[in-house]
Design a protein around this motif. Structure first.
Motif, PDB file in Angstrom:
ATOM      1  N   LYS A 178      37.634  46.970  26.558  1.00  0.00           N
ATOM      2  CA  LYS A 178      38.929  48.162  26.669  1.00  0.00           C
ATOM      3  C   LYS A 178      39.649  47.019  27.673  1.00  0.00           C
ATOM      4  N   ILE A 179      40.871  47.258  27.186  1.00  0.00           N
ATOM      5  CA  ILE A 179      41.947  45.992  28.767  1.00  0.00           C
ATOM      6  C   ILE A 179      43.176  48.113  28.747  1.00  0.00           C
ATOM      7  N   THR A 180      42.864  47.811  30.322  1.00  0.00           N
ATOM      8  CA  THR A 180      43.885  49.024  30.875  1.00  0.00           C
ATOM      9  C   THR A 180      44.425  48.569  31.907  1.00  0.00           C
TER      10      THR A 180
ATOM     11  N   ASN B 108      41.346  39.074  42.615  1.00  0.00           N
ATOM     12  CA  ASN B 108      40.228  39.688  41.650  1.00  0.00           C
ATOM     13  C   ASN B 108      38.930  39.514  41.463  1.00  0.00           C
ATOM     14  N   GLN B 109      38.121  39.962  40.796  1.00  0.00           N
ATOM     15  CA  GLN B 109      36.838  40.902  40.840  1.00  0.00           C
ATOM     16  C   GLN B 109      36.312  40.478  40.151  1.00  0.00           C
ATOM     17  N   TYR B 110      34.924  39.321  39.520  1.00  0.00           N
ATOM     18  CA  TYR B 110      34.419  39.744  37.966  1.00  0.00           C
ATOM     19  C   TYR B 110      33.050  39.572  37.925  1.00  0.00           C
ATOM     20  N   GLU B 111      32.836  39.990  37.921  1.00  0.00           N
ATOM     21  CA  GLU B 111      31.383  40.530  37.019  1.00  0.00           C
ATOM     22  C   GLU B 111      31.024  40.384  35.688  1.00  0.00           C
ATOM     23  N   TYR B 112      29.738  38.981  35.683  1.00  0.00           N
ATOM     24  CA  TYR B 112      29.277  38.679  34.549  1.00  0.00           C
ATOM     25  C   TYR B 112      27.920  39.025  34.128  1.00  0.00           C
ATOM     26  N   ASP B 113      27.122  38.323  33.290  1.00  0.00           N
ATOM     27  CA  ASP B 113      25.987  38.717  32.795  1.00  0.00           C
ATOM     28  C   ASP B 113      25.787  36.647  32.910  1.00  0.00           C
TER      29      ASP B 113
ATOM     30  N   ILE C 255      30.709  41.694  32.486  1.00  0.00           N
ATOM     31  CA  ILE C 255      31.106  43.389  32.004  1.00  0.00           C
ATOM     32  C   ILE C 255      32.209  43.710  32.381  1.00  0.00           C
ATOM     33  N   LYS C 256      32.769  43.230  33.521  1.00  0.00           N
ATOM     34  CA  LYS C 256      34.274  44.319  34.088  1.00  0.00           C
ATOM     35  C   LYS C 256      34.576  42.781  34.848  1.00  0.00           C
ATOM     36  N   ILE C 257      36.426  43.087  34.300  1.00  0.00           N
ATOM     37  CA  ILE C 257      36.790  42.100  35.577  1.00  0.00           C
ATOM     38  C   ILE C 257      38.069  43.322  36.101  1.00  0.00           C
ATOM     39  N   GLU C 258      38.554  42.610  37.026  1.00  0.00           N
ATOM     40  CA  GLU C 258      39.689  43.397  37.772  1.00  0.00           C
ATOM     41  C   GLU C 258      40.353  42.343  38.648  1.00  0.00           C
TER      42      GLU C 258
ATOM     43  N   ILE D 260      52.698  46.242  42.302  1.00  0.00           N
ATOM     44  CA  ILE D 260      51.255  46.282  42.082  1.00  0.00           C
ATOM     45  C   ILE D 260      50.938  45.952  40.724  1.00  0.00           C
ATOM     46  N   ASP D 261      50.643  44.926  40.594  1.00  0.00           N
ATOM     47  CA  ASP D 261      49.857  45.477  39.075  1.00  0.00           C
ATOM     48  C   ASP D 261      48.964  44.648  38.840  1.00  0.00           C
ATOM     49  N   LYS D 262      47.650  45.737  38.338  1.00  0.00           N
ATOM     50  CA  LYS D 262      46.697  45.696  37.761  1.00  0.00           C
ATOM     51  C   LYS D 262      45.882  45.605  36.312  1.00  0.00           C
ATOM     52  N   ILE D 263      45.345  44.864  36.448  1.00  0.00           N
ATOM     53  CA  ILE D 263      44.437  44.928  34.874  1.00  0.00           C
ATOM     54  C   ILE D 263      42.740  45.061  35.190  1.00  0.00           C
ATOM     55  N   LYS D 264      42.227  45.591  33.863  1.00  0.00           N
ATOM     56  CA  LYS D 264      40.947  46.131  34.143  1.00  0.00           C
ATOM     57  C   LYS D 264      40.229  45.565  32.388  1.00  0.00           C
ATOM     58  N   ILE D 265      39.686  44.597  33.021  1.00  0.00           N
ATOM     59  CA  ILE D 265      38.498  44.109  31.383  1.00  0.00           C
ATOM     60  C   ILE D 265      37.084  44.422  30.917  1.00  0.00           C
ATOM     61  N   GLU D 266      37.238  45.955  30.397  1.00  0.00           N
ATOM     62  CA  GLU D 266      35.596  46.005  30.484  1.00  0.00           C
ATOM     63  C   GLU D 266      35.144  45.964  29.060  1.00  0.00           C
ATOM     64  N   VAL D 267      33.631  45.378  29.508  1.00  0.00           N
ATOM     65  CA  VAL D 267      32.633  45.187  27.704  1.00  0.00           C
ATOM     66  C   VAL D 267      32.706  46.579  27.087  1.00  0.00           C
ATOM     67  N   LEU D 268      32.731  47.098  25.855  1.00  0.00           N
ATOM     68  CA  LEU D 268      31.950  48.424  25.463  1.00  0.00           C
ATOM     69  C   LEU D 268      30.973  47.810  24.767  1.00  0.00           C
ATOM     70  N   LYS D 269      29.708  48.622  25.369  1.00  0.00           N
ATOM     71  CA  LYS D 269      28.535  48.666  24.554  1.00  0.00           C
ATOM     72  C   LYS D 269      28.393  49.005  23.180  1.00  0.00           C
ATOM     73  N   ASP D 270      27.641  48.885  22.611  1.00  0.00           N
ATOM     74  CA  ASP D 270      27.387  49.465  21.811  1.00  0.00           C
ATOM     75  C   ASP D 270      26.610  51.132  21.483  1.00  0.00           C
TER      76      ASP D 270
END
Length: 314
Positions: free
Chosen positions: A41-43, A272-277, A284-287, A304-314
């Motif tokens: 999901k990209i916001t 920027n904050q990057y959370e990875y497996d 997992i989540k990038i902000e 102010i510009d923000k982007i959030k990338i969140e993995v969607l789990k099944d």
């Protein structure tokens, strides 16, 4: 005239190297196989203030699919696909939505190294043409009976259209999400020592790169869940940014460009904050957060510009 400069500034400023040996370092390498598929999901949020008052507060979101088309010993081929929401993104009246339906789905085919580092978009020419056609259709849709406004808008968009004509422009201007997605891959990050360096930011409109003073450091590691969080802080060189914008405005034939930009003050900072497996090699989540403060001819504005990338789990 100042309003034109502010419009152009905020329109174009959205443009967006190391290795070390450390026994306590965290490495991020891709472990993907052909057919692997992940949904994200990209916001996006964009806010602007002028004279201390909020003048713009827009947000949009969409679901993107990451699909591994091919995997070899030295590379991956990826398809990044998503459905556009042009009505909300470009503030287009809903009654015109059907006219732009042919642009709803975008597919990006690109390659990475075997470690997941971004290499390049393969179908950039098709995407560039699509974006040019989209801008032309939006122009006709919004300014059909307003010839003066249409001409002004077309002139303002000329520099953007030139970016669509190059591979680098398409990669950096349109698909920042993909750049963020692959940013940490292929490197080792020390858990104890921050890394500082000068990062060259490509100028999508031609000319010299913009220097960014950058700091990277591990915020936290969760060994139980095999995740880590990486922080990136970057300050763009104000003089480099001012020169880039001055050259851009000259190309656009904006009057009084040099005089106004001589005293312009520009302050751009990224956090920027990057959370990875790190076992699977997926985010997992990038902000991301970009804060831009500009003072042109004693008129201040904040964006102010923000982007959030969140993995969607099944």
């Amino acid at each position: 005239m100042k309003s034109v400069l502010f419009y152009c500034f905020f329109l174009f400023i959205s443009f967006t190297c190391f290795s070390q040996n450390d026994t306590s370092a965290i490495s991020l390498v891709s472990y993907w196989s052909k057919g692997d598929s992940f949904n994200f999901k990209i916001t996006k949020v964009q806010q602007q203030w002028k004279k201390g008052e909020l003048s713009k507060n827009d947000s949009s979101s969409y679901i993107a699919n990451f699909l591994v088309l091919d995997s070899t010993a030295s590379s991956y081929k990826i398809k990044w696909s998503y459905k556009n929401d042009l009505v909300s993104e470009y503030n287009i009246p809903s009654k015109f939505a059907s006219l732009l339906s042919k642009y709803q789905v975008t597919e990006v085919i690109y390659t990475t190294t075997e470690m997941g580092q971004f290499v390049g978009i393969e179908n950039w020419k098709e995407i560039g043409k699509m974006m040019k056609d989209l801008v032309a259709d939006i122009t006709e849709t919004l300014y059909k009976d307003k010839p003066k406004e249409k001409e002004a808008f077309k002139k303002a968009m000329q520099a953007i259209e030139s970016a669509y004509s190059s591979k680098e422009g398409v990669e950096q201007f349109i698909f920042k999400e993909i750049q963020y997605f692959h940013f940490p891959f292929g490197y080792q990050f020390s858990q104890t020592t921050p890394l500082t360096y000068e990062q060259p930011i490509p100028n999508m409109f031609g000319g010299s790169t913009v220097r960014g003073d950058t700091k990277l450091y591990i915020k936290g590691v969760d060994k139980k869940n095999s995740t880590f969080t990486l922080m990136q802080e970057m300050k763009l060189n104000p003089e480099d940014t001012r020169k880039m914008l001055t050259e851009l405005f000259r190309k656009m034939n904006v009057p009084s460009t040099d005089k106004m930009m001589e005293s312009a003050k520009i302050d751009i900072n990224d956090t920027n904050q990057y959370e990875y497996d790190y076992l699977v090699g997926t985010p997992i989540k990038i902000e991301t957060l970009r804060k831009t403060i500009v003072d042109i001819d004693k008129e201040k504005a904040l964006r102010i510009d923000k982007i959030k990338i969140e993995v969607l789990k099944d």
